[in-house]
Design an enzyme around this catalytic site. Structure first.
Site, PDB file in Angstrom:
ATOM      1  N   GLU A  77       0.873  -1.175   0.000  1.00 12.28           N
ATOM      2  CA  GLU A  77       0.000   0.000   0.000  1.00 12.28           C
ATOM      3  C   GLU A  77       0.908   1.222   0.000  1.00 12.28           C
ATOM      4  O   GLU A  77       1.645   1.452   0.958  1.00 12.28           O
ATOM      5  CB  GLU A  77      -0.905   0.014   1.233  1.00 12.28           C
ATOM      6  N   CYS A 103      -4.530   6.875   6.012  1.00 13.40           N
ATOM      7  CA  CYS A 103      -4.227   6.566   4.616  1.00 13.40           C
ATOM      8  C   CYS A 103      -5.404   6.846   3.698  1.00 13.40           C
ATOM      9  O   CYS A 103      -5.231   6.938   2.483  1.00 13.40           O
ATOM     10  CB  CYS A 103      -3.792   5.114   4.479  1.00 13.40           C
TER      11      CYS A 103
END
Length: 509
Positions: A245, A282
Site C-alpha cells: 500500500e 491513509c
C-alpha cells in the site's frame, strides 16, 4: 552493514527517550528468517493456529495499559485513539481465528473422473497451501493495526505462514513489546518463538526482501519506499508477491445538487475526515471537487469554520512535520492557489490544519499544478472548484489509482434519479472502495471490506483489511489421480475435517 542503536523518540519534543535495540546485521536477518522458516511446521494444524491467534488477542488485551502508554509516548496519537486501535487489532486476530476454524479459505474443490467429458477429466483435487515466510513492513500511522500484530501479520499467521516484521522506526519500543506478546502466545501452544521475527533498521529491511527463504511481503508506507521494495521483490532470482500500500489521494466529488441541499453538513464532515488523526490516515480525502457558485461557497464557508476550530496536533515524527510544511509551502506558491485556512506550523513540534483552494481548470491539463494531485501527508486537503460537470469529469480522468473515491449526492440523486448511477460508474475504476454520502476515514474490519486499489494505491488487487486478506499468502495446488492414502485430510472424499468445499460441481457447506 554496520549496526547502529535504535532509539525511541518522543515526537512531542523530538528528544530520544531510550535505546531499544540495535539495527540488525545481514547475518542477524538471515538467522531470524531461518528461525521463521523452521517454525512453519508448527502452524500446520489449523486448530493450533486459531488457538494461537486467540491467545495473541488475549495477550494484547491483558497488556493494554502498558502498550498504550508506550505507543502514545512514541507516536503522540493519544490514549483514546490508541486504545481503540488496539481493540481493533485484537478483534482482527480473533476474526482470523474464526476464518481458520471455518476453513473456507482453503477453497477445496474435488472433481471425480469423468470419461464422458471432452476432454476426459481425471481425478482432480484442489486446495490452497501457505506460501512460506512472509516479510511484513510496519506502517507509521497505525502502530497496532498495521504493525507487528496488524493485518498483514494476522492474515499471514492465519494462512499458516510465519512472519518476520521490519519494525517501523517511529515506534521501536512498542514493536518489541508487541512481538513479546505474540511470542508468549505462541509458546502457549508449543509454537517456536521464531514464528514471529522482528528486525530493526533500513538495511535490514532491504536484506529481508532479498532473502531467498522469504516467500512474500506486505508493506504499508510511501510510494518511494514501497516502489523500491516492490522492484527489489521483482528483481530477485525467484520473484515473490509484494502486496504494498503506497499512497492515495482519495478524491471526493460533491455534486451541485448535494452542495445546494446540505452544504453545512458536507463541509463539517469533510473537516472531521481530513483532520482525523492529524490528517495521518491513509484514506484522508486529499482532493475535493466542489462546484463553483453559491452552493459551493456555502460548503467552503462551513469547512472554513470547522477547520478553524481544529486544534494543532503533533505528527508522528519531525521528518513528517518538515515534509508537511515544505509540501504546503510548495503548493501555496502555485498560481491561483489560495488558503482560506492556512495549514502550517502550530508550534515548535506541532502543525495546524488548513485547506487550499484552486480552480479545477488548473488541474485539467498536465503542468505544475499536478503537484496538487499528489498526496500530502498531514492535516490538509485541496478543494478544486469546478465550473461544470465536464470540468469535474476531466479532473477525475487524470487521477491515478486510489484506496477510496467518495461522492456526495443529493437525496434525489441518491435515490437513483439524475447522475447518481453515472457518477458511481465513473468513480469505480479509480478506487477499491467507493463511498456514497459518507467519509472514507475509518476502515471497518469486516468480511466484505476491501482496502486496496489500482496502482499506486496498492501493488496488487488484494486487500490488507478483512477476511479475504488471507488469500495473499496462499497458493493453489492440485493433486491428480493421487491415491486416497496419500491425500491430505482436506482433500479426502469423506471430508474428515468438515470443510466447506465444491464436490463434483456442487457446493457443500
Amino acid at each position: 552493514m554496520a549496526a547502529a542503536p535504535v532509539w525511541s523518540v518522543d515526537p512531542r519534543t523530538g528528544k530520544q527517550r531510550e535505546q531499544v535495540a540495535v539495527e540488525a546485521t545481514a547475518q542477524e536477518v538471515d538467522a531470524v528468517v531461518r528461525a521463521a522458516h523452521a517454525a512453519r511446521g508448527a502452524l500446520a494444524d489449523r486448530a493450533v493456529r486459531s488457538a494461537f491467534l486467540r491467545s495473541a488477542a488475549a495477550g494484547l488485551d491483558a497488556a493494554r495499559d502498558g502498550l498504550v502508554d508506550t505507543a502514545d509516548a512514541e507516536t503522540a496519537l493519544g490514549p483514546v485513539r490508541l486504545t481503540g486501535e488496539l481493540a481493533r487489532t485484537s478483534f482482527q486476530l480473533r476474526a482470523f481465528a474464526g476464518i481458520v476454524d471455518e476453513g473456507a479459505f482453503l477453497d477445496v474443490v474435488i472433481d471425480h473422473p469423468d470419461a464422458t467429458a471432452t476432454p476426459p477429466i481425471p481425478d482432480l483435487r484442489r486446495y490452497k497451501v501457505p506460501l512460506g515466510v512472509v516479510a511484513v513492513y510496519s506502517a507509521s500511522n497505525f502502530p497496532f493495526a498495521f504493525s507487528v500484530a496488524g493485518g498483514d501479520t494476522a492474515s499471514a499467521l492465519a494462512a499458516g505462514c510465519p512472519v518476520v516484521v521490519k519494525a517501523h522506526p517511529d515506534h521501536p519500543a512498542l514493536s518489541e513489546l508487541v512481538a513479546k506478546v505474540l511470542r508468549r502466545a505462541a509458546a502457549e501452544h508449543g509454537i517456536p518463538d521464531g514464528v514471529v521475527g522482528l528486525v530493526h533498521g533500513f538495511e535490514a529491511g532491504v536484506e529481508l526482501i532479498k532473502h531467498p527463504l522469504v516467500a512474500a511481503a506486505g508493506f504499508t508506507g510511501s510510494v518511494r519506499g514501497g516502489r523500491a521494495l516492490f522492484d527489489a521483490a521483482a528483481a530477485r532470482p525467484v520473484p515473490i508477491p509484494f502486496h504494498g500500500e503506497l499512497g492515495s489521494l482519495n478524491p471526493v466529488l460533491v455534486t451541485e445538487a448535494a452542495a445546494a441541499e446540505r452544504a453545512e453538513e458536507i463541509g463539517a464532515g469533510l473537516a472531521g475526515s481530513m483532520t482525523m488523526g492529524v490528517g495521518q490516515f491513509c484514506v484522508k480525502p486529499g482532493l475535493v471537487l466542489v462546484p463553483s457558485g453559491a452552493a459551493g461557497d456555502g460548503l467552503v464557508k462551513s469547512l472554513t469554520d470547522a477547520v478553524s476550530d481544529t486544534e494543532a496536533g503533533v505528527l508522528l515524527d519531525h521528518r513528517m512535520r518538515d515534509n508537511f510544511l515544505a509540501g504546503v509551502a510548495e503548493r501555496l506558491r502555485l498560481p491561483e492557489v489560495d488558503s482560506p485556512v492556512t495549514p502550517g506550523a502550530g508550534g515548535e513540534h506541532s502543525v495546524s490544519a488548513g485547506f487550499l483552494t484552486v480552480p479545477a481548470s488548473r488541474l485539467v491539463d498536465e503542468g505544475a499544478h499536478d503537484l496538487l494531485l499528489e498526496e500530502c501527508f498531514g492535516p490538509v486537503t485541496v478543494v478544486a472548484r469546478y465550473a461544470d460537470e465536464e470540468e469535474a469529469a476531466a479532473v477525475l480522468s487524470r487521477l491515478p489509482g486510489n484506496l477510496t473515491a467518495t461522492v456526495q449526492l443529493s437525496s434525489q440523486e441518491a435515490a437513483g434519479h439524475g447522475r447518481g448511477p453515472e457518477l458511481l460508474a465513473r468513480l469505480t475504476p479509480l478506487a477499491g472502495r467507493v463511498v456514497v454520502n459518507a467519509w472514507p476515514t475509518g476502515v471497518a474490519v469486516a468480511p466484505a471490506q476491501h482496502h486496496g486499489g489500482p496502482y499506486p494505491a496498492t501493488t496488487s488487487t488484494s486487500t490488507s483489511v478483512g477476511g479475504t486478506a488471507i488469500e495473499r499468502w496462499l497458493r493453489p495446488v492440485v493433486y491428480q489421480n493421487a491415491p486416497t492414502a496419500l491425500l491430505p485430510a482436506e482433500l479426502r472424499d469423506e471430508n474428515p475435517l468438515g470443510l466447506p468445499r465444491r464436490f463434483n460441481g456442487r457446493l457443500e457447506r
